[in-house]
Design a protein around this motif. Structure first.
Motif, mmCIF file in Angstrom:
data_model
loop_
_atom_site.group_PDB
_atom_site.id
_atom_site.type_symbol
_atom_site.label_atom_id
_atom_site.label_comp_id
_atom_site.label_asym_id
_atom_site.label_seq_id
_atom_site.Cartn_x
_atom_site.Cartn_y
_atom_site.Cartn_z
ATOM 1 N N THR A 189 9.320 -5.209 -27.567
ATOM 2 C CA THR A 189 9.744 -6.123 -26.509
ATOM 3 C C THR A 189 9.332 -7.556 -26.817
ATOM 4 O O THR A 189 8.151 -7.826 -27.058
ATOM 5 C CB THR A 189 9.107 -5.666 -25.180
ATOM 6 O OG1 THR A 189 9.669 -4.403 -24.817
ATOM 7 C CG2 THR A 189 9.370 -6.653 -24.068
ATOM 8 N N HIS A 290 -0.249 -0.875 -19.222
ATOM 9 C CA HIS A 290 1.192 -1.154 -19.136
ATOM 10 C C HIS A 290 1.847 -0.337 -18.023
ATOM 11 O O HIS A 290 2.845 -0.759 -17.443
ATOM 12 C CB HIS A 290 1.880 -0.931 -20.484
ATOM 13 C CG HIS A 290 3.065 -1.843 -20.663
ATOM 14 N ND1 HIS A 290 2.985 -3.217 -20.566
ATOM 15 C CD2 HIS A 290 4.388 -1.587 -20.879
ATOM 16 C CE1 HIS A 290 4.183 -3.752 -20.726
ATOM 17 N NE2 HIS A 290 5.053 -2.778 -20.911
ATOM 18 N N TYR A 294 4.085 -2.006 -14.700
ATOM 19 C CA TYR A 294 5.400 -1.652 -14.158
ATOM 20 C C TYR A 294 5.406 -1.614 -12.628
ATOM 21 O O TYR A 294 6.459 -1.706 -12.017
ATOM 22 C CB TYR A 294 5.847 -0.280 -14.713
ATOM 23 C CG TYR A 294 6.424 -0.354 -16.113
ATOM 24 C CD1 TYR A 294 6.037 -1.345 -16.998
ATOM 25 C CD2 TYR A 294 7.364 0.569 -16.544
ATOM 26 C CE1 TYR A 294 6.569 -1.413 -18.268
ATOM 27 C CE2 TYR A 294 7.901 0.510 -17.820
ATOM 28 C CZ TYR A 294 7.500 -0.487 -18.679
ATOM 29 O OH TYR A 294 8.039 -0.548 -19.929
ATOM 30 N N GLU A 445 14.129 1.519 -19.664
ATOM 31 C CA GLU A 445 12.734 1.171 -19.903
ATOM 32 C C GLU A 445 11.830 1.732 -18.807
ATOM 33 O O GLU A 445 10.673 2.073 -19.061
ATOM 34 C CB GLU A 445 12.553 -0.334 -20.005
ATOM 35 C CG GLU A 445 11.186 -0.694 -20.545
ATOM 36 C CD GLU A 445 10.940 -2.167 -20.589
ATOM 37 O OE1 GLU A 445 11.277 -2.844 -19.599
ATOM 38 O OE2 GLU A 445 10.423 -2.650 -21.599
HETATM 39 FE FE FE Z 1 8.048 -2.507 -21.171
#
Ligand code: FE
Ligand code: SF4
Length: 480
Positions: A189, A290, A294, A445
């Motif tokens: 990314t 991570h 989100y 994703e």
């Molecule tokens: Fe991501």
């Protein structure tokens, strides 16, 4: 901190090797397919300069005390973790896409505690090296890509058992002055909008897999490092010059296949080399941070999608229908549930031995597990409310055409007071987030980013302490 303009200028000075649609890209900064993704990262610089967002976007460096962009910071409290999620929601709202800069932030926070613990056990000096690198990141306000996902080949085989040993990134040579690595990282990314990349292993490793137990930082224009740009659904609409047809023509995200073809890394930029016993926690921590992320970014994009669906209902004249109202409520409920998990795993954060703060792992994994599901339902409801015209509508060129334009204006009108063009713009935005270029970030994703659903389920099982729950039941039931 860099301004948005200084960031863009700094990218122009990089000499990146990028391939897109079969050709070498000579000017990525102004490339029409790449530029929207650059604009999303630039937003992380722009908002950091704005007084009303400074609280979320900036913080004090624990190394120097100077004000830095939060994307370069090590989290020093549970409140920092909460502020991170709020920053990500804000940026999702402003870009309706992936703004790419979180991966490096999450990698740096995972490495901070892992290098500290590795040094304690092995007498190595990774932590001080890493802090030296971190200080450069903060002072230069670099965008750092975090590269974890190896291409992995045959999933039933360990890294060293693959027909091609390069399918997991590995050390191929150790020298007095550094190491040479070879391999590839997939789904990277924002890498061509980044100054630096931090590589990490992708799975927990065994004692005999030391060559794969490597973490390091490299400039994105390092010799031997190059990128093959990933396609996104409807990406070439960006080449047609129609803002309406793209849906979100200003912002986007990107992923690349990054090839490390014998890249040399000096020792001062190596943060793990052979310590297989620390790979598992590095992977878990990065994934954990991570998965927390989100609970912010997808919620911000969800806010835009809910807003777009609500406008589509207004323009269609359906806003007062009770089932439409109920569908919008459902979308909000799902979106805020994601946010609740992002906040919960943050406010339950705790200090590591290195002093930085880690999220509650169980709640971060529950957060991401919900993200693998709820955006799909939110997207489904948005498509339901939008109506089929979202995917059958003619192009902007037809709207501008002398012969067809007046008929599109007349027959694709919804509520009389709303210009047809507004209706088309909103439907294209919903299409962009649910089926177009932004769907990479919002849908697939949501499934696979930060690990697929099964990866979270393994962690949920591991973190849940079922034995303690059995004891609770035994006590209540009167079983000795
Ligand atoms: Fe991501
Ligand atoms: Fe940040 Fe979300 Fe993009 Fe990951 S998917 S880099 S958390 S915006």
């Amino acid at each position: 901190m860099k301004t948005e303009e200084q960031y863009i200028e700094s990218l122009r000075r990089l000499n990146l090797e990028i391939y897109l649609l079969g050709e070498r890209v000579t000017n990525p900064v102004d490339h029409p397919i790449i530029r929207p993704s650059l604009n999303s990262v630039a937003m992380t610089f722009r908002l950091a300069q704005e007084e009303k967002y400074k609280h979320f976007m900036t913080t004090a460096s624990h190394l120097t005390g100077k004000t830095i962009n939060r994307f370069t910071a090590i989290h020093g409290s549970a409140q920092d973790l909460v502020n991170k999620v709020k920053m990500q929601r804000l940026l999702g709202q402003k870009t309706a896409s992936c703004f790419q800069r979180c991966v490096g932030m999450d990698a740096m926070n995972a490495l901070y505690s892992t290098t500290f613990e590795a040094d304690k056990k092995h007498g190595t000096s990774y932590h001080s090296r890493f802090k030296g690198f971190l200080q450069n990141v903060q002072e230069e306000d670099w965008v750092v890509d975090g590269a974890m996902t190896d291409v992995k080949g045959d999933r039933s085989l360990r890294p060293g058992q693959q027909a091609d040993p390069d399918l997991y990134l590995r050390v191929v040579e150790k020298r007095n002055d550094g190491i040479v690595v070879r391999g590839a990282k997939a789904h990277q990314t924002g890498m061509v909008n980044s100054h630096e990349v931090i590589a990490m292993p992708t799975i927990a490793l065994r004692d005999d897999e030391k060559d794969y137990a490597v973490s390091f930082a490299a400039p994105t224009d390092a010799k031997g490092l190059f990128f093959i740009y990933g396609r996104q659904s409807c990406d070439t609409r960006k080449l047609e010059g129609s803002a309406i047809d793209v849906g979100n023509h200003q912002y986007g995200g990107h992923e690349v296949l990054a090839i490390f073809d014998e890249v040399f890394v000096p020792w001062e930029r190596v943060f793990l080399c052979g310590e297989t016993d620390f790979v598992g926690s590095l992977v878990e921590r990065f994934a954990g941070y991570h998965r927390q992320s989100y609970g912010g970014c997808k919620v911000g994009v969800g806010d835009v999608l809910i807003g777009a669906a609500s406008l589509a209902a207004d323009f269609n004249g359906t806003a007062k229908a009770s089932h439409i109202v109920d569908k919008l409520i459902e979308m909000i409920h799902l979106n805020e549930t994601l946010y609740s998990c992002g906040l919960a795993c943050s406010s339950e954060g705790y200090p590591t031995p290195a002093g930085n703060y880690e999220i509650d792992m169980l709640l971060a994994n529950v957060c991401k597990q919900n993200v693998t599901r709820f955006p799909y339902e939110i997207a489904r409801l948005a498509e339901d409310i939008a109506g089929g015209l979202m995917v059958t509508m003619p192009s902007e060129k037809d709207l501008r055409n002398e012969r067809t334009g007046p008929y599109i204006q007349k027959y694709l009108k919804g509520v009389a007071s709303i210009p047809t063009e507004h209706r088309m713009r909103i439907l294209r935005l919903i299409e962009n987030i649910t089926l177009g270029t932004a769907a990479v970030g919002y849908r697939t994703e949501s499934m696979h980013g930060a690990g697929p659903p099964q990866a979270q389920r393994i962690m949920i099982r591991r973190q849940a302490d079922l034995e303690a729950k059995k004891n609770l039941a035994r006590n209540i039931a009167g079983i000795e």
